[in-house]
Design an enzyme around this catalytic site. Structure first.
Site, short mmCIF file in Angstrom:
data_model
loop_
_atom_site.label_atom_id
_atom_site.label_comp_id
_atom_site.label_asym_id
_atom_site.label_seq_id
_atom_site.Cartn_x
_atom_site.Cartn_y
_atom_site.Cartn_z
N HIS A 113 41.62 35.29 31.81
CA HIS A 113 42.72 36.22 32.03
C HIS A 113 43.38 35.93 33.37
O HIS A 113 42.83 35.22 34.22
CB HIS A 113 42.24 37.68 31.98
CG HIS A 113 41.00 37.98 32.77
ND1 HIS A 113 40.90 37.78 34.12
CD2 HIS A 113 39.80 38.46 32.37
CE1 HIS A 113 39.71 38.13 34.53
NE2 HIS A 113 39.00 38.55 33.49
P1 TYD Z 1 35.93 41.72 31.66
O1 TYD Z 1 37.32 41.83 32.20
O2 TYD Z 1 35.78 41.23 30.25
O3 TYD Z 1 35.03 40.83 32.63
P2 TYD Z 1 35.25 39.31 33.10
O4 TYD Z 1 36.61 38.93 32.70
O5 TYD Z 1 35.13 39.37 34.58
O6 TYD Z 1 34.19 38.51 32.46
O7 TYD Z 1 35.25 43.13 31.82
C1 TYD Z 1 34.07 43.49 31.12
C2 TYD Z 1 34.06 45.00 30.94
O8 TYD Z 1 33.93 45.65 32.18
C3 TYD Z 1 35.31 45.54 30.28
O9 TYD Z 1 34.91 46.55 29.35
C4 TYD Z 1 36.08 46.16 31.41
C5 TYD Z 1 34.99 46.58 32.38
N1 TYD Z 1 35.40 46.54 33.79
C6 TYD Z 1 35.61 47.73 34.48
O10 TYD Z 1 35.48 48.83 33.93
N2 TYD Z 1 35.94 47.68 35.80
C7 TYD Z 1 36.10 46.49 36.44
O11 TYD Z 1 36.40 46.47 37.66
C8 TYD Z 1 35.91 45.26 35.71
C9 TYD Z 1 36.10 43.91 36.38
C10 TYD Z 1 35.57 45.34 34.39
#
Ligand code: TYD
Length: 135
Positions: free
Chosen positions: A52
Site C-alpha cells: 500500500h
Molecule cells: P495492515 O495495514 O494490513 O498492516 P500492514 O500493511 O502493515 O501489514 O493492517 C493490519 C490490521 O491492523 C488492519 O485490520 C488495520 C489494523 N491497523 C490499525 O488498526 N491501526 C494501525 O495503526 C495499523 C498500521 C493497522
C-alpha cells in the site's frame, strides 16, 4: 520528477557491559513528530505485508530484532532495502508504495508513524496508485 523513496537513519547506540540502548527522538532523529507506534512480529518468509501507499503518513521502520526486506517504488523507480540492525531506521515519505517480506522468524519490525491511523488515507490498489503517480 524524482521522488525520494527512502532515507536511511542511524540512531545513537549506547552500549556498556549491561547491554545496548538505542535512542530515536521525534523531530530530532526521526524527521517528524511521532503520533503512533506499531510493530509487526510473528510473520515469516512466506508473507508479504504492506502493499500500500499512504496519502499523508510518513514512517520510520526499525527491525529491533531479526531482519526483513522492504521494496519501495514510486511507480517508476524501485529499490529494496534489508533491515537487520536495531540502530538503523528506514524513513519512508508519504506516497511511496511499500512491501515488507522475507521476515526472519524472530523479526520484530517497529514502525513509527507521523499520523494517527486513518484507513481512508491508504491506497491499496497498485494500478490506482500508479495512475495517481503518472498525473
Ligand atoms: P495492515 O495495514 O494490513 O498492516 P500492514 O500493511 O502493515 O501489514 O493492517 C493490519 C490490521 O491492523 C488492519 O485490520 C488495520 C489494523 N491497523 C490499525 O488498526 N491501526 C494501525 O495503526 C495499523 C498500521 C493497522
Amino acid at each position: 520528477m524524482i521522488h525520494e523513496l527512502y532515507r536511511k537513519l542511524y540512531f545513537s547506540d549506547f552500549g556498556d557491559e549491561r547491554g545496548k540502548l538505542v535512542v530515536a527522538e521525534g523531530d530530532i532523529d526521526i524527521p517528524f513528530a511521532i503520533q503512533r507506534v506499531f510493530y509487526i512480529y510473528g510473520s515469516d518468509d512466506s508473507v508479504v505485508r504492506g502493499q500500500h501507499a499512504n496519502r499523508n503518513s510518513q514512517f520510520v521502520l526499525i527491525n529491533v530484532a531479526g531482519s526483513s526486506k522492504v521494496t519501495l517504488t514510486d511507480g517508476v523507480n524501485r529499490e529494496t532495502v534489508t533491515l537487520s540492525r536495531p540502530m538503523e531506521g528506514l524513513y519512508i515519505p508519504k506516497m511511496v508504495w511499500k512491501e515488507m517480506y522475507d521476515f526472519s522468524s524472530d523479526s520484530v519490525l517497529l514502525v513509527l508513524a507521523s499520523t494517527h491511523y486513518d484507513e481512508s488515507e491508504y491506497i491499496r490498489d497498485y494500478e490506482e496508485y500508479a495512475a495517481m503517480m503518472r498525473t
